[in-house]
Design a protein around this motif. Structure first.
Motif, PDB file in Angstrom:
ATOM      1  N   TYR A  83       0.851  -1.072   0.073  1.00 12.08           N
ATOM      2  CA  TYR A  83       0.022  -0.042   0.038  1.00 12.08           C
ATOM      3  C   TYR A  83       0.904   1.359  -0.074  1.00 12.08           C
ATOM      4  CZ  TYR A  83      -3.293   3.794   1.764  1.00 12.08           C
ATOM      5  OH  TYR A  83      -3.693   4.718   1.809  1.00 12.08           O
ATOM      6  N   GLN A  84       0.441   1.861  -0.709  1.00 15.61           N
ATOM      7  CA  GLN A  84       1.050   3.673  -0.967  1.00 15.61           C
ATOM      8  C   GLN A  84       0.053   4.621  -0.674  1.00 15.61           C
ATOM      9  OE1 GLN A  84       2.214   1.310  -3.959  1.00 15.61           O
ATOM     10  NE2 GLN A  84       3.496   0.426  -2.404  1.00 15.61           N
ATOM     11  N   GLY A  85      -0.182   5.433   0.135  1.00 20.02           N
ATOM     12  CA  GLY A  85      -1.199   6.178   0.198  1.00 20.02           C
ATOM     13  C   GLY A  85      -1.106   7.053   1.141  1.00 20.02           C
ATOM     14  N   PRO A  86      -2.378   7.787   1.459  1.00 17.40           N
ATOM     15  CA  PRO A  86      -2.487   8.665   2.722  1.00 17.40           C
ATOM     16  C   PRO A  86      -2.694   7.426   3.908  1.00 17.40           C
ATOM     17  CG  PRO A  86      -3.928   9.513   1.167  1.00 17.40           C
ATOM     18  CD  PRO A  86      -3.369   8.210   0.519  1.00 17.40           C
ATOM     19  N   PHE A  87      -1.802   7.839   5.058  1.00 16.26           N
ATOM     20  CA  PHE A  87      -1.654   7.013   6.164  1.00 16.26           C
ATOM     21  C   PHE A  87      -3.003   6.546   6.609  1.00 16.26           C
ATOM     22  CE2 PHE A  87      -0.057   5.004   9.897  1.00 16.26           C
ATOM     23  CZ  PHE A  87       1.177   4.585   9.591  1.00 16.26           C
ATOM     24  N   PHE A  88      -3.881   7.450   6.913  1.00 13.22           N
ATOM     25  CA  PHE A  88      -5.059   6.988   7.732  1.00 13.22           C
ATOM     26  C   PHE A  88      -6.076   6.566   6.904  1.00 13.22           C
ATOM     27  CE2 PHE A  88      -2.913   9.955  10.789  1.00 13.22           C
ATOM     28  CZ  PHE A  88      -2.259   9.109  11.800  1.00 13.22           C
ATOM     29  N   MET A  89      -5.810   6.465   5.639  1.00 11.10           N
ATOM     30  CA  MET A  89      -6.957   6.076   4.615  1.00 11.10           C
ATOM     31  C   MET A  89      -6.488   4.521   4.183  1.00 11.10           C
ATOM     32  SD  MET A  89      -7.815   9.331   2.119  1.00 11.10           S
ATOM     33  CE  MET A  89      -8.737   8.311   1.128  1.00 11.10           C
ATOM     34  N   SER A  90      -5.461   3.964   4.768  1.00 12.10           N
ATOM     35  CA  SER A  90      -4.928   2.652   4.519  1.00 12.10           C
ATOM     36  C   SER A  90      -5.834   1.549   4.918  1.00 12.10           C
ATOM     37  CB  SER A  90      -3.478   2.286   5.228  1.00 12.10           C
ATOM     38  OG  SER A  90      -3.774   2.545   6.530  1.00 12.10           O
ATOM     39  N   PRO A  91      -5.903   0.536   4.435  1.00 10.92           N
ATOM     40  CA  PRO A  91      -6.779  -0.603   4.674  1.00 10.92           C
ATOM     41  C   PRO A  91      -6.813  -0.972   6.183  1.00 10.92           C
ATOM     42  CG  PRO A  91      -5.301  -1.203   2.713  1.00 10.92           C
ATOM     43  CD  PRO A  91      -4.825   0.084   3.317  1.00 10.92           C
ATOM     44  N   SER A  92      -7.947  -1.824   6.473  1.00 11.39           N
ATOM     45  CA  SER A  92      -8.269  -1.901   8.027  1.00 11.39           C
ATOM     46  C   SER A  92      -6.925  -2.866   8.383  1.00 11.39           C
ATOM     47  CB  SER A  92      -9.562  -2.673   7.982  1.00 11.39           C
ATOM     48  OG  SER A  92      -9.632  -4.016   7.393  1.00 11.39           O
ATOM     49  N   GLU A  93      -6.221  -3.583   7.634  1.00  9.89           N
ATOM     50  CA  GLU A  93      -5.153  -4.605   8.374  1.00  9.89           C
ATOM     51  C   GLU A  93      -4.111  -3.598   8.852  1.00  9.89           C
ATOM     52  OE1 GLU A  93      -4.368  -5.307   3.683  1.00  9.89           O
ATOM     53  OE2 GLU A  93      -6.367  -4.788   4.923  1.00  9.89           O
ATOM     54  N   TYR A  94      -4.195  -2.401   8.543  1.00  9.61           N
ATOM     55  CA  TYR A  94      -3.251  -1.386   9.111  1.00  9.61           C
ATOM     56  C   TYR A  94      -3.727  -0.629  10.383  1.00  9.61           C
ATOM     57  CZ  TYR A  94      -0.750  -2.276   4.640  1.00  9.61           C
ATOM     58  OH  TYR A  94      -0.080  -2.950   3.692  1.00  9.61           O
ATOM     59  N   ASP A  95      -4.793  -0.932  11.069  1.00  4.95           N
ATOM     60  CA  ASP A  95      -5.335  -0.207  12.019  1.00  4.95           C
ATOM     61  C   ASP A  95      -4.434  -0.317  13.069  1.00  4.95           C
ATOM     62  OD1 ASP A  95      -7.671   0.304  10.440  1.00  4.95           O
ATOM     63  OD2 ASP A  95      -9.140  -1.311  11.744  1.00  4.95           O
ATOM     64  N   GLY A  96      -3.796  -1.306  13.574  1.00  3.16           N
ATOM     65  CA  GLY A  96      -2.828  -1.389  14.721  1.00  3.16           C
ATOM     66  C   GLY A  96      -1.810  -0.235  14.476  1.00  3.16           C
ATOM     67  N   LEU A  97      -1.348  -0.182  13.250  1.00  2.00           N
ATOM     68  CA  LEU A  97      -0.133   0.880  12.953  1.00  2.00           C
ATOM     69  C   LEU A  97      -0.798   2.221  13.029  1.00  2.00           C
ATOM     70  CD1 LEU A  97       1.589  -0.299   9.803  1.00  2.00           C
ATOM     71  CD2 LEU A  97       2.443  -0.047  12.229  1.00  2.00           C
ATOM     72  N   LYS A  98      -2.114   2.382  12.616  1.00  2.00           N
ATOM     73  CA  LYS A  98      -2.847   3.679  12.917  1.00  2.00           C
ATOM     74  C   LYS A  98      -2.768   4.261  14.323  1.00  2.00           C
ATOM     75  CE  LYS A  98      -5.545   2.784   8.507  1.00  2.00           C
ATOM     76  NZ  LYS A  98      -7.126   2.415   8.369  1.00  2.00           N
ATOM     77  N   TYR A  99      -3.058   3.156  15.037  1.00  3.72           N
ATOM     78  CA  TYR A  99      -3.186   3.327  16.442  1.00  3.72           C
ATOM     79  C   TYR A  99      -1.876   3.990  16.946  1.00  3.72           C
ATOM     80  CZ  TYR A  99      -2.432   2.287  21.365  1.00  3.72           C
ATOM     81  OH  TYR A  99      -2.143   2.403  22.679  1.00  3.72           O
ATOM     82  N   VAL A 100      -0.586   3.262  16.624  1.00  2.00           N
ATOM     83  CA  VAL A 100       0.562   3.487  17.036  1.00  2.00           C
ATOM     84  C   VAL A 100       1.152   4.904  16.786  1.00  2.00           C
ATOM     85  CG1 VAL A 100       3.204   3.056  16.359  1.00  2.00           C
ATOM     86  CG2 VAL A 100       1.688   1.175  17.004  1.00  2.00           C
ATOM     87  N   VAL A 101       0.648   5.386  15.505  1.00  2.00           N
ATOM     88  CA  VAL A 101       1.141   6.548  14.948  1.00  2.00           C
ATOM     89  C   VAL A 101       0.427   7.705  15.595  1.00  2.00           C
ATOM     90  CG1 VAL A 101       1.024   8.234  12.813  1.00  2.00           C
ATOM     91  CG2 VAL A 101       1.784   5.718  12.808  1.00  2.00           C
ATOM     92  N   LYS A 102      -0.892   7.574  15.643  1.00  2.00           N
ATOM     93  CA  LYS A 102      -1.928   8.499  16.591  1.00  2.00           C
ATOM     94  C   LYS A 102      -1.143   8.537  18.118  1.00  2.00           C
ATOM     95  CE  LYS A 102      -6.191   8.273  14.069  1.00  2.00           C
ATOM     96  NZ  LYS A 102      -7.453   7.395  13.960  1.00  2.00           N
ATOM     97  N   THR A 103      -0.949   7.558  18.552  1.00  2.00           N
ATOM     98  CA  THR A 103      -0.665   7.551  20.146  1.00  2.00           C
ATOM     99  C   THR A 103       0.987   8.368  20.201  1.00  2.00           C
ATOM    100  OG1 THR A 103      -1.532   5.575  20.524  1.00  2.00           O
ATOM    101  CG2 THR A 103       0.121   6.089  22.024  1.00  2.00           C
ATOM    102  N   MET A 104       1.685   7.892  19.090  1.00  2.00           N
ATOM    103  CA  MET A 104       3.050   8.684  19.151  1.00  2.00           C
ATOM    104  C   MET A 104       2.772  10.201  18.992  1.00  2.00           C
ATOM    105  SD  MET A 104       4.867   6.266  20.226  1.00  2.00           S
ATOM    106  CE  MET A 104       6.688   6.551  20.050  1.00  2.00           C
ATOM    107  N   LEU A 105       2.196  10.453  18.020  1.00  2.94           N
ATOM    108  CA  LEU A 105       1.948  11.899  17.745  1.00  2.94           C
ATOM    109  C   LEU A 105       1.357  12.678  18.774  1.00  2.94           C
ATOM    110  CD1 LEU A 105       0.411  11.793  13.982  1.00  2.94           C
ATOM    111  CD2 LEU A 105       2.684  12.605  14.693  1.00  2.94           C
ATOM    112  N   THR A 106       0.410  12.134  19.576  1.00  3.61           N
ATOM    113  CA  THR A 106      -0.202  12.616  20.906  1.00  3.61           C
ATOM    114  C   THR A 106       1.043  12.930  21.774  1.00  3.61           C
ATOM    115  OG1 THR A 106      -2.299  11.641  20.059  1.00  3.61           O
ATOM    116  CG2 THR A 106      -2.116  12.140  22.751  1.00  3.61           C
ATOM    117  N   LYS A 107       1.728  11.731  22.088  1.00  7.34           N
ATOM    118  CA  LYS A 107       2.925  11.604  23.215  1.00  7.34           C
ATOM    119  C   LYS A 107       3.773  12.952  22.848  1.00  7.34           C
ATOM    120  CE  LYS A 107       2.591   7.166  24.821  1.00  7.34           C
ATOM    121  NZ  LYS A 107       2.563   7.468  26.411  1.00  7.34           N
TER     122      LYS A 107
END
Length: 302
Positions: free
Chosen positions: A52-76
């Motif tokens: 997959y190459q594209g907008p991070f948060f529009m990636s398919p559902s199998e990347y939901d764990g990664l989306k959580y990681v990125v959101k959490t790290m940006l928040t921290k």
């Protein structure tokens, strides 16, 4: 400015499924399989992988764990910076090789370095494990612990990971069936069996006991005993309907050609299998005989 982190894959030697219910398991880091995560500034949040190459948060559902990681790290980091996150290297996905834990860990560590957050080891593993829960529905923590280790890991949920630095002095052949497993589906299937089939609870308990016996045999460098425990574990996992015709076929070839033991590794329903061999030559011979059925193979000296 750019930050990168390289994390390796893993195989579960014994204790898959039972580890989810608090029993012990043994898993092995596989250094030859790895994924590198690179974080750098970009004009928009962007993901770049082999699939997959594209907008991070529009990636398919199998990347939901990664989306959580990125959101959490940006928040921290208290940051709204836009980043390009690139994944290179290859661990086949949905095969039991720890690909989701590997990318979750490497993303957490790469972003930790990028933002100079200085998170503790505990914080990094909590984020990685939470991503695994999102990916798989129920995760023991074993995958995350093993992709974070340089040594064999003896693990249970209560005590966490312990490193075992003793070598068995044998050879492990890992073969990819080419069939996609689904951890979520397999874990749910076993949960249903536990509720509806009384003997399954006993079988889960036996799987946990086999992990303890494997550890004891490993410390004594008794490869034949370890192989026999692998074979019994495979019987149990087969009884849970986690095997496939292809896995059964690979098992017959491996055992007919000198493997000490054979079993599926990971959640099952496809994915990878492991054959314990006395030596490198036996592993090469079995891999050769299985090459028309397995899509790939790796040999590790253990």
């Amino acid at each position: 400015m750019k930050s990168s982190f390289l994390a390796h894959g893993k195989v579960i030697l014994i204790g898959e499924h039972s580890v989810v219910y608090g029993y012990d398991a043994l898993a092995l880091p596989i250094k030859s399989l790895h994924i590198k995560t690179t974080v750098e500034p970009a004009e928009q949040m962007w993901m770049d992988t082999a699939h997959y190459q594209g907008p991070f948060f529009m990636s398919p559902s199998e990347y939901d764990g990664l989306k959580y990681v990125v959101k959490t790290m940006l928040t921290k980091a208290a940051s709204n910076e836009t980043l390009k996150i690139t994944y290179t290297g290859e661990i086949p996905i949905e095969r039991g090789l720890g690909s989701s834990a590997t990318v979750a860990l490497s993303t957490t560590r790469a972003m930790n370095a990028y933002f100079k957050l200085k998170l503790t080891e505990k914080e990094i593993m909590e984020i990685t494990n939470h991503a695994e829960m999102i990916n798989h529905g129920k995760a023991s923590g074993l995958d995350a612990a093993t992709v974070n280790s340089d040594y064999l890991v003896f693990f249970n949920q209560k005590d966490g990971p312990k490193s075992l630095k003793v070598k068995l002095d044998a050879t492990l052949l890992i073969m990819d069936t080419g069939e996609l497993g689904s951890t979520k589906k397999a874990v749910s299937q076993v949960q249903d069996l536990i509720v509806n089939v009384p003997v399954v609870k006993e079988n889960i308990k036996e799987l946990g006991k086999l992990a303890d016996e494997t550890k004891s045999a490993w410390l004594k460098k008794d490869a034949e005993k370890v192989g026999s425990y692998f074979n019994r574990a495979q019987e149990i996992l087969h009884s849970f309907s986690l095997s496939t015709a292809k896995i059964d076929h690979l098992q017959k070839i491996a055992l007919a050609n000198g493997a000490l033991g054979f079993k599926l590794s990971g959640s099952g329903l496809g994915g990878i299998v492991i054959a314990l061999c006395q030596n490198h030559e036996d592993a090469v011979k079995i891999a050769d005989k299985c090459q028309k059925i397995a899509t790939n193979s790796w040999i590790e000296e253990i």
